[in-house]
Design a protein around this motif. Sequence first.
Motif, PDB file in Angstrom:
ATOM      1  N   ALA A 196       9.561 -16.309 -13.323  1.00  0.00           N
ATOM      2  CA  ALA A 196       9.985 -15.560 -12.139  1.00  0.00           C
ATOM      3  C   ALA A 196       8.982 -15.769 -11.018  1.00  0.00           C
ATOM      4  CB  ALA A 196      10.095 -14.076 -12.456  1.00  0.00           C
ATOM      5  N   LYS A 197       9.501 -15.826  -9.795  1.00  0.00           N
ATOM      6  CA  LYS A 197       8.643 -15.923  -8.619  1.00  0.00           C
ATOM      7  C   LYS A 197       8.014 -14.550  -8.375  1.00  0.00           C
ATOM      8  CE  LYS A 197       8.622 -17.852  -3.974  1.00  0.00           C
ATOM      9  NZ  LYS A 197       9.447 -18.524  -2.964  1.00  0.00           N
ATOM     10  N   LEU A 198       6.704 -14.543  -8.105  1.00  0.00           N
ATOM     11  CA  LEU A 198       5.979 -13.295  -7.923  1.00  0.00           C
ATOM     12  C   LEU A 198       5.945 -12.865  -6.466  1.00  0.00           C
ATOM     13  CD1 LEU A 198       2.925 -13.958 -10.270  1.00  0.00           C
ATOM     14  CD2 LEU A 198       4.927 -12.536 -10.731  1.00  0.00           C
ATOM     15  N   LYS A 199       5.917 -11.547  -6.274  1.00  0.00           N
ATOM     16  CA  LYS A 199       5.752 -10.936  -4.962  1.00  0.00           C
ATOM     17  C   LYS A 199       4.463 -10.117  -5.000  1.00  0.00           C
ATOM     18  CE  LYS A 199       9.491  -8.468  -5.173  1.00  0.00           C
ATOM     19  NZ  LYS A 199       9.739  -8.598  -6.588  1.00  0.00           N
ATOM     20  N   HIS A 200       3.863  -9.900  -3.839  1.00  0.00           N
ATOM     21  CA  HIS A 200       2.644  -9.098  -3.757  1.00  0.00           C
ATOM     22  C   HIS A 200       2.864  -7.759  -4.462  1.00  0.00           C
ATOM     23  CE1 HIS A 200      -0.956  -7.191  -2.264  1.00  0.00           C
ATOM     24  NE2 HIS A 200      -0.214  -6.203  -1.804  1.00  0.00           N
ATOM     25  N   GLY A 201       1.935  -7.402  -5.337  1.00  0.00           N
ATOM     26  CA  GLY A 201       1.997  -6.121  -6.027  1.00  0.00           C
ATOM     27  C   GLY A 201       2.691  -6.154  -7.374  1.00  0.00           C
ATOM     28  N   ASP A 202       3.370  -7.255  -7.703  1.00  0.00           N
ATOM     29  CA  ASP A 202       4.023  -7.354  -9.012  1.00  0.00           C
ATOM     30  C   ASP A 202       2.994  -7.187 -10.122  1.00  0.00           C
ATOM     31  OD1 ASP A 202       6.621  -7.699  -8.133  1.00  0.00           O
ATOM     32  OD2 ASP A 202       6.608  -9.877  -8.375  1.00  0.00           O
ATOM     33  N   ARG A 203       3.400  -6.495 -11.177  1.00  0.00           N
ATOM     34  CA  ARG A 203       2.544  -6.311 -12.350  1.00  0.00           C
ATOM     35  C   ARG A 203       3.164  -7.044 -13.519  1.00  0.00           C
ATOM     36  NH1 ARG A 203      -0.097  -0.400 -12.466  1.00  0.00           N
ATOM     37  NH2 ARG A 203      -0.782  -0.360 -10.301  1.00  0.00           N
ATOM     38  N   PHE A 204       2.317  -7.715 -14.288  1.00  0.00           N
ATOM     39  CA  PHE A 204       2.811  -8.396 -15.472  1.00  0.00           C
ATOM     40  C   PHE A 204       1.872  -8.169 -16.634  1.00  0.00           C
ATOM     41  CE2 PHE A 204       0.371 -11.482 -13.061  1.00  0.00           C
ATOM     42  CZ  PHE A 204      -0.348 -12.201 -14.005  1.00  0.00           C
ATOM     43  N   GLN A 205       2.443  -8.263 -17.834  1.00  0.00           N
ATOM     44  CA  GLN A 205       1.671  -8.026 -19.041  1.00  0.00           C
ATOM     45  C   GLN A 205       1.754  -9.229 -19.956  1.00  0.00           C
ATOM     46  OE1 GLN A 205       2.441  -4.301 -20.944  1.00  0.00           O
ATOM     47  NE2 GLN A 205       1.415  -4.906 -22.836  1.00  0.00           N
ATOM     48  N   ILE A 206       0.589  -9.696 -20.395  1.00  0.00           N
ATOM     49  CA  ILE A 206       0.493 -10.748 -21.402  1.00  0.00           C
ATOM     50  C   ILE A 206      -0.452 -10.215 -22.473  1.00  0.00           C
ATOM     51  CG2 ILE A 206       1.054 -12.674 -19.878  1.00  0.00           C
ATOM     52  CD1 ILE A 206      -1.898 -13.315 -19.711  1.00  0.00           C
ATOM     53  N   GLY A 207       0.006 -10.215 -23.701  1.00  0.00           N
ATOM     54  CA  GLY A 207      -0.782  -9.590 -24.755  1.00  0.00           C
ATOM     55  C   GLY A 207      -0.988  -8.128 -24.410  1.00  0.00           C
ATOM     56  N   ALA A 208      -2.216  -7.648 -24.564  1.00  0.00           N
ATOM     57  CA  ALA A 208      -2.531  -6.252 -24.255  1.00  0.00           C
ATOM     58  C   ALA A 208      -2.985  -6.062 -22.809  1.00  0.00           C
ATOM     59  CB  ALA A 208      -3.617  -5.752 -25.211  1.00  0.00           C
ATOM     60  N   LEU A 209      -3.100  -7.151 -22.049  1.00  0.00           N
ATOM     61  CA  LEU A 209      -3.585  -7.058 -20.669  1.00  0.00           C
ATOM     62  C   LEU A 209      -2.453  -6.816 -19.682  1.00  0.00           C
ATOM     63  CD1 LEU A 209      -6.158  -9.979 -20.337  1.00  0.00           C
ATOM     64  CD2 LEU A 209      -6.609  -7.593 -20.828  1.00  0.00           C
ATOM     65  N   GLU A 210      -2.705  -5.920 -18.738  1.00  0.00           N
ATOM     66  CA  GLU A 210      -1.800  -5.758 -17.604  1.00  0.00           C
ATOM     67  C   GLU A 210      -2.528  -6.287 -16.387  1.00  0.00           C
ATOM     68  OE1 GLU A 210       1.023  -2.546 -15.275  1.00  0.00           O
ATOM     69  OE2 GLU A 210      -0.542  -1.800 -16.599  1.00  0.00           O
ATOM     70  N   LEU A 211      -1.834  -7.123 -15.609  1.00  0.00           N
ATOM     71  CA  LEU A 211      -2.427  -7.748 -14.431  1.00  0.00           C
ATOM     72  C   LEU A 211      -1.539  -7.502 -13.219  1.00  0.00           C
ATOM     73  CD1 LEU A 211      -2.516 -10.104 -16.990  1.00  0.00           C
ATOM     74  CD2 LEU A 211      -4.426 -10.677 -15.553  1.00  0.00           C
ATOM     75  N   GLN A 212      -2.127  -7.600 -12.040  1.00  0.00           N
ATOM     76  CA  GLN A 212      -1.370  -7.437 -10.795  1.00  0.00           C
ATOM     77  C   GLN A 212      -1.583  -8.656  -9.916  1.00  0.00           C
ATOM     78  OE1 GLN A 212      -2.305  -3.958  -8.427  1.00  0.00           O
ATOM     79  NE2 GLN A 212      -0.200  -3.911  -7.695  1.00  0.00           N
ATOM     80  N   PHE A 213      -0.485  -9.122  -9.324  1.00  0.00           N
ATOM     81  CA  PHE A 213      -0.518 -10.265  -8.415  1.00  0.00           C
ATOM     82  C   PHE A 213      -0.815  -9.766  -7.008  1.00  0.00           C
ATOM     83  CE2 PHE A 213       1.924 -13.195  -5.585  1.00  0.00           C
ATOM     84  CZ  PHE A 213       1.137 -14.318  -5.780  1.00  0.00           C
ATOM     85  N   VAL A 214      -1.789 -10.401  -6.363  1.00  0.00           N
ATOM     86  CA  VAL A 214      -2.187 -10.027  -5.002  1.00  0.00           C
ATOM     87  C   VAL A 214      -1.987 -11.241  -4.100  1.00  0.00           C
ATOM     88  CG1 VAL A 214      -4.072  -9.234  -3.528  1.00  0.00           C
ATOM     89  CG2 VAL A 214      -3.887  -8.391  -5.885  1.00  0.00           C
ATOM     90  N   LEU A 215      -1.208 -11.057  -3.047  1.00  0.00           N
ATOM     91  CA  LEU A 215      -0.942 -12.126  -2.090  1.00  0.00           C
ATOM     92  C   LEU A 215      -1.205 -11.583  -0.695  1.00  0.00           C
ATOM     93  CD1 LEU A 215       0.188 -15.038  -1.736  1.00  0.00           C
ATOM     94  CD2 LEU A 215       2.425 -13.987  -1.399  1.00  0.00           C
ATOM     95  N   SER A 216      -2.084 -12.245   0.044  1.00  0.00           N
ATOM     96  CA  SER A 216      -2.367 -11.786   1.403  1.00  0.00           C
ATOM     97  C   SER A 216      -2.389 -12.976   2.351  1.00  0.00           C
ATOM     98  CB  SER A 216      -3.699 -11.030   1.454  1.00  0.00           C
ATOM     99  OG  SER A 216      -4.743 -11.825   0.971  1.00  0.00           O
ATOM    100  N   GLU A 217      -1.925 -12.720   3.552  1.00  0.00           N
ATOM    101  CA  GLU A 217      -1.882 -13.767   4.563  1.00  0.00           C
ATOM    102  C   GLU A 217      -3.278 -13.968   5.134  1.00  0.00           C
ATOM    103  OE1 GLU A 217       1.001 -15.044   8.276  1.00  0.00           O
ATOM    104  OE2 GLU A 217       1.111 -13.028   7.475  1.00  0.00           O
ATOM    105  N   ARG A 218      -3.657 -15.223   5.256  1.00  0.00           N
ATOM    106  CA  ARG A 218      -4.969 -15.537   5.839  1.00  0.00           C
ATOM    107  C   ARG A 218      -4.901 -15.373   7.351  1.00  0.00           C
ATOM    108  NH1 ARG A 218      -8.364 -17.904   2.048  1.00  0.00           N
ATOM    109  NH2 ARG A 218      -7.317 -18.926   0.319  1.00  0.00           N
ATOM    110  N   ASP A 219      -6.035 -15.079   7.945  1.00  0.00           N
ATOM    111  CA  ASP A 219      -6.136 -14.943   9.393  1.00  0.00           C
ATOM    112  C   ASP A 219      -5.838 -16.297  10.027  1.00  0.00           C
ATOM    113  OD1 ASP A 219      -6.645 -14.055  11.939  1.00  0.00           O
ATOM    114  OD2 ASP A 219      -8.828 -14.030  11.693  1.00  0.00           O
ATOM    115  N   LYS A 220      -4.888 -16.325  10.954  1.00  0.00           N
ATOM    116  CA  LYS A 220      -4.487 -17.588  11.580  1.00  0.00           C
ATOM    117  C   LYS A 220      -5.072 -17.768  12.970  1.00  0.00           C
ATOM    118  CE  LYS A 220      -0.194 -18.030   9.054  1.00  0.00           C
ATOM    119  NZ  LYS A 220       1.233 -18.173   9.124  1.00  0.00           N
TER     120      LYS A 220
END
Length: 135
Positions: free
Chosen positions: A101-125
């Motif tokens: 699945a394509k991830l969006k900022h803030g999505d949480r996913f679990q692999i094994g016993a770990l829960e992780l969060q995806f962080v996406l931020s726009e760089r200063d242009k």
Amino acid sequence: MRDGYTRQLEATEVPDENFVEFTRCWSASIVVLTGNASGEEYPLDQPSTVLGRGDSAHLRFEDPSMSSEHAALEFFDGGIRLRDLGSMNGTLLNGSDTKAAKLKHGDRFQIGALELQFVLSERDKAPKTYEVPLS
């Protein structure tokens, strides 16, 4: 991957070649929310990052419920996708089982016993500016 817990999947398409351009505009990382690495943040600075407990994983975690190569975070179709690599315990995205699945900022996913969060931020242009001293 012959640890007895990981199933081999057929190879999929190669990640998009526009990864360098993506990283100029966006900063992507994952943050560990639970487990012994809680609070750690890992930048996604390669087109593909494999997560697991084995020596061949790019990001290794000491978790017996995780496969040697459990899941991959890949640049694909202009963004980052999460893909399960045939793990025995599966991968959850926002509480639901997923294969890819394509991830969006803030999505949480679990692999094994770990829960992780995806962080996406726009760089200063803003363009770089320089101040030249007057003499």
